[in-house]
Design a protein around this motif. Structure first.
Motif, PDB file in Angstrom:
ATOM      1  N   GLY A 151       0.792  -1.229   0.000  1.00  0.00           N
ATOM      2  CA  GLY A 151       0.000   0.000   0.000  1.00  0.00           C
ATOM      3  C   GLY A 151       0.821   1.273   0.000  1.00  0.00           C
ATOM      4  O   GLY A 151       0.293   2.368  -0.192  1.00  0.00           O
ATOM      5  N   CYS A 152       2.129   1.177   0.234  1.00  0.00           N
ATOM      6  CA  CYS A 152       3.022   2.329   0.154  1.00  0.00           C
ATOM      7  C   CYS A 152       3.624   2.376  -1.243  1.00  0.00           C
ATOM      8  O   CYS A 152       4.336   1.453  -1.643  1.00  0.00           O
ATOM      9  CB  CYS A 152       4.127   2.235   1.202  1.00  0.00           C
ATOM     10  N   ILE A 155       3.159  -0.680   9.062  1.00  0.00           N
ATOM     11  CA  ILE A 155       3.882  -0.269   7.861  1.00  0.00           C
ATOM     12  C   ILE A 155       4.308  -1.517   7.094  1.00  0.00           C
ATOM     13  O   ILE A 155       4.357  -2.609   7.655  1.00  0.00           O
ATOM     14  CB  ILE A 155       5.120   0.594   8.206  1.00  0.00           C
ATOM     15  N   PRO A 156       4.592  -1.374   5.796  1.00  0.00           N
ATOM     16  CA  PRO A 156       4.985  -2.535   4.981  1.00  0.00           C
ATOM     17  C   PRO A 156       6.240  -3.220   5.515  1.00  0.00           C
ATOM     18  O   PRO A 156       7.173  -2.566   5.988  1.00  0.00           O
ATOM     19  CB  PRO A 156       5.230  -1.927   3.599  1.00  0.00           C
ATOM     20  N   GLU A 176       4.707 -16.604   1.616  1.00  0.00           N
ATOM     21  CA  GLU A 176       3.541 -17.358   2.088  1.00  0.00           C
ATOM     22  C   GLU A 176       3.031 -16.819   3.428  1.00  0.00           C
ATOM     23  O   GLU A 176       1.834 -16.911   3.724  1.00  0.00           O
ATOM     24  CB  GLU A 176       3.912 -18.834   2.229  1.00  0.00           C
ATOM     25  N   ASN A 177       3.934 -16.241   4.208  1.00  0.00           N
ATOM     26  CA  ASN A 177       3.558 -15.726   5.526  1.00  0.00           C
ATOM     27  C   ASN A 177       3.208 -14.236   5.510  1.00  0.00           C
ATOM     28  O   ASN A 177       3.031 -13.640   6.573  1.00  0.00           O
ATOM     29  CB  ASN A 177       4.663 -16.007   6.533  1.00  0.00           C
ATOM     30  N   GLY A 178       3.118 -13.663   4.315  1.00  0.00           N
ATOM     31  CA  GLY A 178       2.544 -12.328   4.199  1.00  0.00           C
ATOM     32  C   GLY A 178       3.495 -11.163   4.083  1.00  0.00           C
ATOM     33  O   GLY A 178       3.075 -10.006   4.245  1.00  0.00           O
ATOM     34  N   VAL A 179       4.770 -11.389   3.794  1.00  0.00           N
ATOM     35  CA  VAL A 179       5.703 -10.274   3.639  1.00  0.00           C
ATOM     36  C   VAL A 179       5.267  -9.411   2.449  1.00  0.00           C
ATOM     37  O   VAL A 179       4.711  -9.901   1.472  1.00  0.00           O
ATOM     38  CB  VAL A 179       7.146 -10.809   3.463  1.00  0.00           C
ATOM     39  N   ASP A 180       5.508  -8.106   2.540  1.00  0.00           N
ATOM     40  CA  ASP A 180       5.041  -7.174   1.508  1.00  0.00           C
ATOM     41  C   ASP A 180       6.030  -6.995   0.363  1.00  0.00           C
ATOM     42  O   ASP A 180       5.664  -6.526  -0.716  1.00  0.00           O
ATOM     43  CB  ASP A 180       4.761  -5.802   2.134  1.00  0.00           C
ATOM     44  N   LYS A 181       7.286  -7.302   0.594  1.00  0.00           N
ATOM     45  CA  LYS A 181       8.316  -7.228  -0.438  1.00  0.00           C
ATOM     46  C   LYS A 181       9.445  -8.146  -0.015  1.00  0.00           C
ATOM     47  O   LYS A 181       9.646  -8.385   1.182  1.00  0.00           O
ATOM     48  CB  LYS A 181       8.830  -5.787  -0.599  1.00  0.00           C
ATOM     49  N   HIS A 206       1.545 -13.852  -5.317  1.00  0.00           N
ATOM     50  CA  HIS A 206       1.186 -13.105  -4.104  1.00  0.00           C
ATOM     51  C   HIS A 206       1.292 -11.592  -4.297  1.00  0.00           C
ATOM     52  O   HIS A 206       1.112 -10.843  -3.335  1.00  0.00           O
ATOM     53  CB  HIS A 206       2.058 -13.548  -2.932  1.00  0.00           C
ATOM     54  N   HIS A 207       1.602 -11.156  -5.531  1.00  0.00           N
ATOM     55  CA  HIS A 207       1.735  -9.724  -5.845  1.00  0.00           C
ATOM     56  C   HIS A 207       2.763  -9.053  -4.931  1.00  0.00           C
ATOM     57  O   HIS A 207       2.520  -7.982  -4.360  1.00  0.00           O
ATOM     58  CB  HIS A 207       0.386  -9.011  -5.747  1.00  0.00           C
ATOM     59  N   VAL A 208       3.900  -9.702  -4.784  1.00  0.00           N
ATOM     60  CA  VAL A 208       4.968  -9.198  -3.920  1.00  0.00           C
ATOM     61  C   VAL A 208       6.098  -8.628  -4.781  1.00  0.00           C
ATOM     62  O   VAL A 208       6.693  -9.358  -5.572  1.00  0.00           O
ATOM     63  CB  VAL A 208       5.521 -10.324  -3.021  1.00  0.00           C
TER      64      VAL A 208
END
Length: 352
Positions: free
Chosen positions: A13-14, A75-76, A93-98, A122-124
Motif C-alpha cells: 500500500g506504500c 507499515i509494509p 507465504e507468511n505475508g511479507v510485503d516485499k 502473491h503480488h509481492v
C-alpha cells in the motif's frame, strides 16, 4: 527534485516511484524469530517516521514469524533473504510485503523462477539488491580487476533482466557501496539505463558520526540530482537514529516537510549557559511534535534575536536568564532554568 519518470511500485500500500514522495526505510537489528522484540522495535520506528521496514530472514523460523509480526505493525514489511530460495517462498507465504534478494546467490535458474512465480502469485515486489562486496568475479576482472561502478550497474541490470525473463516487472533496484563516490557514480549510471525505482543509500557507512556524514554527502548529491525513490541511512546503532537522519536529509534538501528543524550556534566566549546541553535537550524534545517549524537555540542575548530572525521560534541564553524569541521578536525574558519549559509551552500551544 524527484525523477518522476520511474515506474510506480506498490509495497503493502506504500507507493514508491513516479511522483510519490521519497519513502524512508530502516532495518531491524533484532532477531526476527523474537517476535516481541521485533514488533517493539518496529513500533518505535513507526513513531519516528519510518515508512517501510525490513527484517532479516535467515531461518525458516524467521520466515514463519513474519505472520505474527505483520498482525501487530502498521507499515509494509520487507523480508531480506540470502542464498536459500525456500526462505523467500516461505516469507511470501507468511505475508511479507516485499522481498529483498540477490538472484545471483539464490541458486539455479529454476530456483530463481520459483521465487518469481511465488512473487507473481502473491503480488509481492522484488528488491533486486547488489552490493559492491558481492560483485561477481567475471565482472571484477572485466573492469580491471577491481570493483567499479560500471561493474555494479552491469551486475544489477543482469539480475533485473533475469527476473524480466520470467515475465515479472514489479521490481525496485538497490546498488550499494561503502565507497561514497563509487556509489554516486553507479547511481548516476543506472538512472540513465532503467525506469525502475531506486532504493538508495551508502551501505556499511559506519557509526553515528561517520555514518551520518557519509550518508548525508552521498544521499545529498544523489537526491539533489533526482536519483532515489526510497532511502535508508545505514548506521551502526539504534535504527531509530536512521529515521531521524533520513528525515533531516530530506528536509534539508526540501524534499519533505513536517517536523521541527533545530538550528543552534556553535558557542563562543560570550556564551554563559550550557548551550550544548540545552541544544541537545531541545533536539530531543521536539521529536514528538508534528509541526513544520524551525527552532533556533542561541548562546547569547547579544546576537541571539538577530541570528534567530529566520527561525519561527527561538531561545537565547544570557547570564542566569534567557530570551524567548518568535519570528525575531523578543516575547519574554525567563530564568535560565525555565528556558526549556517556556519553549515547550509555546510549542504545545503553537498557532500561526
Amino acid at each position: 527534485m524527484i525523477r518522476e519518470n520511474t515506474k510506480v511500485i506498490s509495497i503493502g500500500g506504500c507507493c514508491i516511484g513516479g511522483k510519490n514522495p521519497i519513502a524512508i526505510q530502516s532495518m531491524c537489528n533484532t532477531k526476527t524469530e523474537d517476535v516481541k522484540s521485533t514488533v517493539a522495535q518496529i513500533l518505535a520506528l513507526e513513531e519516528a517516521g519510518c515508512d517501510i521496514i525490513r527484517v532479516a530472514v535467515p531461518t525458516m523460523e524467521a520466515a514463519e514469524a513474519i505472520k505474527a509480526i505483520k498482525k501487530q505493525i502498521h507499515i509494509p514489511l520487507v523480508g531480506d533473504i540470502h542464498f536459500d530460495y525456500r526462505l523467500a517462498i516461505a516469507a511470501m507465504e507468511n505475508g511479507v510485503d516485499k522481498i529483498r534478494i540477490n538472484p545471483g546467490n539464490i541458486g539455479s535458474a529454476d530456483r530463481v523462477k520459483a521465487v518469481v512465480d511465488m512473487a507473481k502469485a502473491h503480488h509481492v515486489p522484488i528488491r533486486v539488491g547488489v552490493n559492491s562486496g558481492s560483485l561477481e568475479k567475471p565482472l571484477i576482472e572485466k573492469y580491471g580487476g577491481h570493483v567499479t561502478a560500471e561493474g555494479i550497474v552491469e551486475s544489477a541490470l543482469d539480475k533485473v533482466r533475469m527476473i524480466e525473463d520470467y515475465d515479472y516487472d514489479q521490481m525496485v533496484i538497490s546498488i550499494k557501496s561503502s565507497d561514497v563516490m563509487m556509489c554516486i557514480k553507479a547511481h548516476e549510471l543506472i538512472a540513465r539505463q532503467t525506469d525502475y525505482p531506486l532504493h538508495v543509500g551508502i551501505t556499511e557507512s559506519g557509526t553515528l558520526i561517520s555514518g551520518n556524514i557519509k550518508s548525508a554527502v552521498g544521499l545529498g548529491i544523489m537526491l539533489n540530482e533526482g536519483i532515489g525513490n526510497t532511502i535508508r541511512v545505514s548506521l551502526t546503532g539504534n535504527p531509530v537514529e536512521e529515521i531521524k537522519s533520513a528525515k533531516l536529509i530530506l528536509r534539508t534538501l526540501g524534499l519533505r516537510k513536517g517536523g521541527i528543524e533545530v538550528v543552534s550556534c556553535p558557542t563562543c566566549g560570550r556564551t554563559q549557559i550550557d548551550l550544548i546541553g540545552l541544544a541537545n535537550q531541545v533536539e530531543n524534545m521536539v521529536q514528538g511534535y508534528d509541526l513544520d517549524l524551525k527552532v533556533a537555540v542561541m548562546g547569547c542575548v547579544v546576537n541571539g534575536p538577530g541570528e534567530a530572525k529566520e527561525a519561527d521560534l527561538g531561545i537565547a541564553g544570557g547570564k542566569g536568564e534567557g530570551l524567548l524569541i518568535r519570528k525575531g521578536e523578543i516575547v519574554k525574558k525567563v530564568p535560565e532554568s525555565e528556558l526549556l519549559a517556556a519553549l515547550k509551552d509555546t510549542l504545545d500551544n503553537w498557532s500561526e
